[in-house]
Design a protein around this motif. Structure first.
Motif, PDB file in Angstrom:
ATOM      1  N   ASP A   1       1.615  -1.804   0.024  1.00 19.55           N
ATOM      2  CA  ASP A   1       1.653  -0.185  -0.625  1.00 19.55           C
ATOM      3  C   ASP A   1       2.894   0.118  -0.729  1.00 19.55           C
ATOM      4  O   ASP A   1       4.029  -0.658  -0.677  1.00 19.55           O
ATOM      5  N   ASP A   2       3.035   1.287  -0.732  1.00 19.65           N
ATOM      6  CA  ASP A   2       4.606   2.411  -0.943  1.00 19.65           C
ATOM      7  C   ASP A   2       5.346   1.831   0.305  1.00 19.65           C
ATOM      8  O   ASP A   2       6.588   2.314   0.320  1.00 19.65           O
ATOM      9  N   THR A   3       4.905   1.456   1.471  1.00 14.30           N
ATOM     10  CA  THR A   3       5.530   1.223   2.578  1.00 14.30           C
ATOM     11  C   THR A   3       6.365   0.023   2.659  1.00 14.30           C
ATOM     12  O   THR A   3       7.040  -0.536   3.586  1.00 14.30           O
ATOM     13  N   THR A   4       5.849  -0.799   1.660  1.00 15.15           N
ATOM     14  CA  THR A   4       6.215  -2.260   1.555  1.00 15.15           C
ATOM     15  C   THR A   4       7.656  -2.410   1.347  1.00 15.15           C
ATOM     16  O   THR A   4       8.386  -1.688   0.375  1.00 15.15           O
ATOM     17  N   ASP A   5       8.446  -3.019   2.207  1.00 15.05           N
ATOM     18  CA  ASP A   5       9.901  -3.363   1.885  1.00 15.05           C
ATOM     19  C   ASP A   5      10.325  -4.613   1.870  1.00 15.05           C
ATOM     20  O   ASP A   5       9.552  -5.580   2.712  1.00 15.05           O
TER      21      ASP A   5
ATOM     22  N   THR B   1       5.434 -30.495  -8.936  1.00 12.23           N
ATOM     23  CA  THR B   1       6.544 -29.595  -8.969  1.00 12.23           C
ATOM     24  C   THR B   1       6.275 -28.228  -8.342  1.00 12.23           C
ATOM     25  O   THR B   1       5.311 -27.797  -8.511  1.00 12.23           O
ATOM     26  N   ILE B   2       7.248 -27.410  -7.893  1.00 10.96           N
ATOM     27  CA  ILE B   2       6.716 -26.108  -7.289  1.00 10.96           C
ATOM     28  C   ILE B   2       7.774 -25.114  -7.857  1.00 10.96           C
ATOM     29  O   ILE B   2       8.933 -25.253  -8.126  1.00 10.96           O
ATOM     30  N   LYS B   3       7.084 -23.902  -8.323  1.00  8.73           N
ATOM     31  CA  LYS B   3       7.857 -22.706  -9.028  1.00  8.73           C
ATOM     32  C   LYS B   3       7.674 -21.835  -8.053  1.00  8.73           C
ATOM     33  O   LYS B   3       6.751 -21.399  -7.565  1.00  8.73           O
ATOM     34  N   ILE B   4       8.798 -21.169  -7.820  1.00  4.96           N
ATOM     35  CA  ILE B   4       8.793 -20.069  -6.784  1.00  4.96           C
ATOM     36  C   ILE B   4       9.226 -18.772  -7.559  1.00  4.96           C
ATOM     37  O   ILE B   4      10.188 -18.702  -8.217  1.00  4.96           O
ATOM     38  N   TYR B   5       8.330 -17.554  -6.944  1.00  2.00           N
ATOM     39  CA  TYR B   5       8.841 -16.335  -7.636  1.00  2.00           C
ATOM     40  C   TYR B   5       9.008 -15.448  -6.559  1.00  2.00           C
ATOM     41  O   TYR B   5       8.274 -15.538  -5.629  1.00  2.00           O
ATOM     42  N   ASN B   6      10.229 -14.795  -6.623  1.00  2.00           N
ATOM     43  CA  ASN B   6      10.298 -13.574  -5.172  1.00  2.00           C
ATOM     44  C   ASN B   6      10.351 -12.190  -6.155  1.00  2.00           C
ATOM     45  O   ASN B   6      11.294 -11.946  -7.075  1.00  2.00           O
ATOM     46  N   THR B   7       9.679 -11.370  -5.558  1.00  2.00           N
ATOM     47  CA  THR B   7       9.488  -9.985  -5.955  1.00  2.00           C
ATOM     48  C   THR B   7       9.372  -9.152  -5.091  1.00  2.00           C
ATOM     49  O   THR B   7       8.947  -9.308  -3.977  1.00  2.00           O
ATOM     50  N   LYS B   8       9.519  -7.935  -5.552  1.00  2.00           N
ATOM     51  CA  LYS B   8       9.433  -6.679  -4.601  1.00  2.00           C
ATOM     52  C   LYS B   8       8.137  -6.184  -4.831  1.00  2.00           C
ATOM     53  O   LYS B   8       7.475  -6.464  -5.813  1.00  2.00           O
ATOM     54  N   ASN B   9       7.542  -5.286  -4.306  1.00  2.00           N
ATOM     55  CA  ASN B   9       6.042  -4.824  -4.368  1.00  2.00           C
ATOM     56  C   ASN B   9       5.783  -4.255  -5.739  1.00  2.00           C
ATOM     57  O   ASN B   9       4.824  -4.410  -6.438  1.00  2.00           O
ATOM     58  N   GLU B  10       6.915  -3.590  -6.424  1.00  4.27           N
ATOM     59  CA  GLU B  10       6.678  -2.786  -7.819  1.00  4.27           C
ATOM     60  C   GLU B  10       6.291  -3.677  -8.739  1.00  4.27           C
ATOM     61  O   GLU B  10       5.542  -3.460  -9.697  1.00  4.27           O
TER      62      GLU B  10
ATOM     63  N   THR C   1       6.675  -9.914   4.256  1.00  5.42           N
ATOM     64  CA  THR C   1       7.659 -10.024   3.294  1.00  5.42           C
ATOM     65  C   THR C   1       8.945 -10.520   3.834  1.00  5.42           C
ATOM     66  O   THR C   1       9.283 -10.691   5.054  1.00  5.42           O
ATOM     67  N   MET C   2      10.104 -10.761   3.024  1.00  3.16           N
ATOM     68  CA  MET C   2      11.395 -11.427   3.496  1.00  3.16           C
ATOM     69  C   MET C   2      12.545 -10.295   3.207  1.00  3.16           C
ATOM     70  O   MET C   2      12.412  -9.777   2.030  1.00  3.16           O
ATOM     71  N   TYR C   3      13.649 -10.437   3.912  1.00  2.00           N
ATOM     72  CA  TYR C   3      14.593  -9.586   3.573  1.00  2.00           C
ATOM     73  C   TYR C   3      15.798 -10.344   2.456  1.00  2.00           C
ATOM     74  O   TYR C   3      16.425  -9.631   1.909  1.00  2.00           O
ATOM     75  N   LEU C   4      15.467 -11.550   2.488  1.00  2.00           N
ATOM     76  CA  LEU C   4      16.161 -12.433   1.620  1.00  2.00           C
ATOM     77  C   LEU C   4      15.074 -12.936   0.579  1.00  2.00           C
ATOM     78  O   LEU C   4      14.146 -13.238   1.088  1.00  2.00           O
ATOM     79  N   PRO C   5      15.546 -13.476  -0.621  1.00  2.00           N
ATOM     80  CA  PRO C   5      14.548 -13.900  -1.274  1.00  2.00           C
ATOM     81  C   PRO C   5      14.389 -15.585  -0.961  1.00  2.00           C
ATOM     82  O   PRO C   5      14.514 -16.528  -1.661  1.00  2.00           O
TER      83      PRO C   5
END
Length: 429
Positions: A12-16, A33-42, A63-67
């Protein structure tokens, strides 16, 4: 759409921090094969909706502070979870969910806030008030407690670390060609980890972590540590070992086997995925100026899963009300309960090196730290002991009485000390 419903429950909006999505693609040269996506909540929902009805898509509940998805990179714990392979135990999914609800009504586990069909089993989630990486010890202990109470239904120990990814509802499990979907969701409930800790782990401050039952003089003896639980102790010891290597500039010849063995076990308390743990341990070994052979590292790693199982069985057995006995055999075989003296001896840790460590310290260093704490505790905000502060205050009183014209005898009578003591103090003015 189920994918959006799933995401809205966990984020939700508290996600960081970064949320990782992992897509397994068709086999290429015999391997997927593996495809990786890293995204913020938005941007999460836009990405996952593109995978609607795709095969083999996974998402990280935390969640992770680094991708980069590793336990030490966790930014927020968003939920507790369990991967239940109920079919391996001969249970139907509906039957398994029913038995889970029975366990909840019996007070054995908290009520899940979401249940999903993973294709060959079910995934359970307990949404929690987001907590930072510093809550790792509490999160892992709760995760293991729930796992221990569900392992008879097919709970997977390898899926109990904070960096795990689980199948995304709205996608397909290619192994059985079954749609993954949300079976149950409760958006009204959100747990506090610290309330769960009190309710299910019977946690108290300065909690006793190891119980010893002896048949002779003492029926129940508890080995306690005021500063660490068994979980946090393992993590800090892994940190101490990294510190030791840095102090020695990674020259660990003569101590490599013990160092790698301890590091693999201590790290394995939190890194449950065998592939990820292997990478972490190999990386540690390769940092040495003269690394061990890979075959030697693999031999050590083969012993770790069984030791971790024993650790969980012991720790969570206590929390589930089982009587446990610490024996020499258990220290040797059912988890590795090394004493500080053993670690210091087998790793050749000097007094100077111990001063840089938090947990692996000998008696001499322990006494030094305790005495230092007492010295600090005896001093006030100005760095003075009670006696030094009283002397300063007395000198101020004497100075004021002298200014009023009193002689030494009158001053001594006024403040209740001998004239000789007053004379001695006056010399310091």
């Amino acid at each position: 759409m189920q994918m959006t419903e799933f995401c809205d429950h966990l984020y939700d909006d508290t996600t960081d921090g970064y949320i990782q999505i992992m897509k397994l693609n068709d086999e290429h040269n015999g391997e997927k094969t593996i495809k990786i996506y890293n995204t913020k909540n938005e941007g999460l929902r836009d990405i996952v909706e593109e995978f609607h009805n795709n095969e083999d898509v996974f998402l990280a509940p935390n969640t992770m502070y680094l991708p980069k998805r590793r336990v030490e990179n966790i930014r927020q714990f968003r939920s507790l979870f369990q991967d239940i392979d109920c079919e391996s135990k001969g249970y139907e999914k509906a039957e398994t969910v029913y038995m889970i609800w029975i366990l909840y009504h019996e007070g054995k586990i908290p009520k899940p806030t979401m249940v999903t069909d993973s294709g060959r089993g079910i995934h359970l989630y307990w949404r929690i008030e987001n907590a930072p990486y510093g809550a790792l010890n509490t999160w892992q202990e709760l995760q293991d407690y729930i796992y221990y109470n569900l392992k008879h239904l097919g709970a997977d120990r390898q899926a109990t670390d904070g960096a795990r990814v689980l199948r995304l509802p709205g996608t397909i499990n290619s192994k059985c060609d079954i749609d993954c979907k949300v079976l149950y969701i409760d958006n009204e409930t959100e747990y506090s980890m610290y309330q769960l800790r009190e309710d299910y782990l019977h946690y108290k401050q300065k909690a006793h972590q190891l119980q010893m039952q002896q048949t002779k003089k003492i029926d129940n003896k508890v080995i306690s540590n005021r500063f660490f639980t068994s979980y946090s102790l393992h993590m800090e010891r892994a940190n101490d070992l990294e510190t030791l290597c840095r102090l020695r500039k990674y020259e660990m010849t003569g101590y490599r086997n013990m160092a790698v063995h301890c590091y693999a076990y201590w790290k394995g308390i939190y890194v449950r995925d065998s592939y990820e743990l292997e990478n972490v341990v190999i990386e540690f070994n390769n940092s040495f100026t003269d690394p061990m052979k890979e075959s030697e590292v693999q031999a050590i790693l083969r012993c770790i899963p069984k030791a971790i199982d024993k650790f969980i069985a012991y720790e969570q057995g206590i929390r589930s009300g089982e009587g446990k006995r610490v024996s020499k055999g258990m220290r040797d075989k059912e988890g590795y309960w090394y004493k500080n003296e053993t670690l210091i001896d087998r790793l050749g840790i000097t007094i100077k090196e111990q001063k840089k460590m938090k947990t692996i310290i000998g008696t001499e260093e322990k006494y030094y730290r305790n005495n230092e704490k007492r010295r600090v505790k005896r001093r006030n905000e100005d760095g003075l002991t009670k006696r030094e502060q009283e002397k300063i205050e007395r000198l101020e009183i004497i100075k004021n009485l002298i200014e009023k014209g009193l002689n030494q005898s009158r001053i001594a009578k006024e403040i209740g000390i001998s004239r000789q003591a007053v004379s001695k103090l006056i010399k310091e003015l």
